[in-house]
Scaffold this active site. Sequence first.
Site, short mmCIF file in Angstrom:
data_model
loop_
_atom_site.label_atom_id
_atom_site.label_comp_id
_atom_site.label_asym_id
_atom_site.label_seq_id
_atom_site.Cartn_x
_atom_site.Cartn_y
_atom_site.Cartn_z
N LYS A 119 0.84 -1.21 0.00
CA LYS A 119 0.00 0.00 0.00
C LYS A 119 0.88 1.25 0.00
CE LYS A 119 -3.91 -2.37 2.09
NZ LYS A 119 -4.75 -2.70 3.23
N GLN B 96 -4.67 -1.32 9.41
CA GLN B 96 -4.67 -2.66 8.82
C GLN B 96 -5.32 -3.66 9.78
OE1 GLN B 96 -3.74 -3.26 5.69
NE2 GLN B 96 -4.14 -5.45 5.80
N ASP C 250 -10.81 3.24 3.50
CA ASP C 250 -11.14 1.81 3.46
C ASP C 250 -12.65 1.60 3.32
OD1 ASP C 250 -9.29 -0.28 3.50
OD2 ASP C 250 -8.81 0.02 5.62
N1 GUN Z 1 -7.18 -6.63 6.04
C1 GUN Z 1 -7.50 -7.38 4.95
N2 GUN Z 1 -8.00 -6.59 3.97
C2 GUN Z 1 -7.97 -5.34 4.44
C3 GUN Z 1 -8.35 -4.08 3.87
O1 GUN Z 1 -8.82 -3.96 2.72
N3 GUN Z 1 -8.16 -3.01 4.67
C4 GUN Z 1 -7.66 -3.11 5.94
N4 GUN Z 1 -7.55 -1.99 6.66
N5 GUN Z 1 -7.32 -4.25 6.49
C5 GUN Z 1 -7.47 -5.36 5.73
#
Ligand code: GUN
Length: 292
Positions: free
Chosen positions: A53, A97, A120
């Site tokens: 990311k 996350q 998100d």
């Molecule tokens: N954990 C697995 N997929 C995601 C996501 O798209 N965003 C976040 N913040 N955590 C995750």
Amino acid sequence: MSARILDGNALSADVRAQLAESVKEVKARGVTPCLVVILVGDNPASAVYVRNKVAGCEKAGMRSLRFDYPADTDPKRVLDKIAELNADDSVHGILVQLPLPPQFEEKEVLEAISVDKDVDGFHAENVGRLSQGQRAFFPCTPHGVMKLLAAGDIDVSGADAVVIGRSNIVGKPMAMLLTQAGATVTVCHSKTRDLAAHTRRADILIVAIGRPMFITGEMVKPGAAVIDVGMNRIPAGLPNEGKLCGDVDFASVKDVAGAITPVPGGVGPMTITMLLANTLESAQRAAERKGV
Ligand code: GUN
């Protein structure tokens, strides 16, 4: 017949090239899109996602900051950091996350993030807005799936869509987006009786269950579009043990489906692409508010 491949790498490269142009434009207006990523603990998969990311932001010309905390962190420290970032006008997106260590109340953390910076799309207000068809940040994976379907000329309106998995991150928002696009949607999950009866009548089958190669050719309607959200390792004792695989048995499904996403190279790259798109949108909204 072999299914058409819905290539997430190629689509992602196209969308990211467009995003990079839009990033230049918003920077010229004096706003540099900035995403902050918070990682708590040492989950190895999360560490890889976070790294990708941050790298994705930098490649698109955006700023990204990363805050890492040990697994035994007091949740208050993270909540205080979120409050500080909410108040910082130079930050446009905040992402924590998931999963979080057990001392955290996930809902409390997600709802501490400002709705305007929730790139998100996990805050209850963004979820509610999505369910009402209002402007919202859409969760990145289902948003990326919708882009893949559109780019692959898959007709969603009027289609029978089956989503397997009911998570807040993928299954539920996926069902919402498909409903809004005019599909008739069934959500299946671990309690579903006779799963194959549902999957066999799906024009669009979205699979997000986290079980390697679970969906096989005989569970798929001929000509269906099959979207594989899974990311697993091939279990020990099987050919190619340890290599990446999805929730769909690609080898058998590709001969039945009309279109299919590969793993890797399907949904995965689109998730980060849509995160970048949401961060850019947040920065563009900030530029509007500033009147620049
Ligand atoms: N954990 C697995 N997929 C995601 C996501 O798209 N965003 C976040 N913040 N955590 C995750």
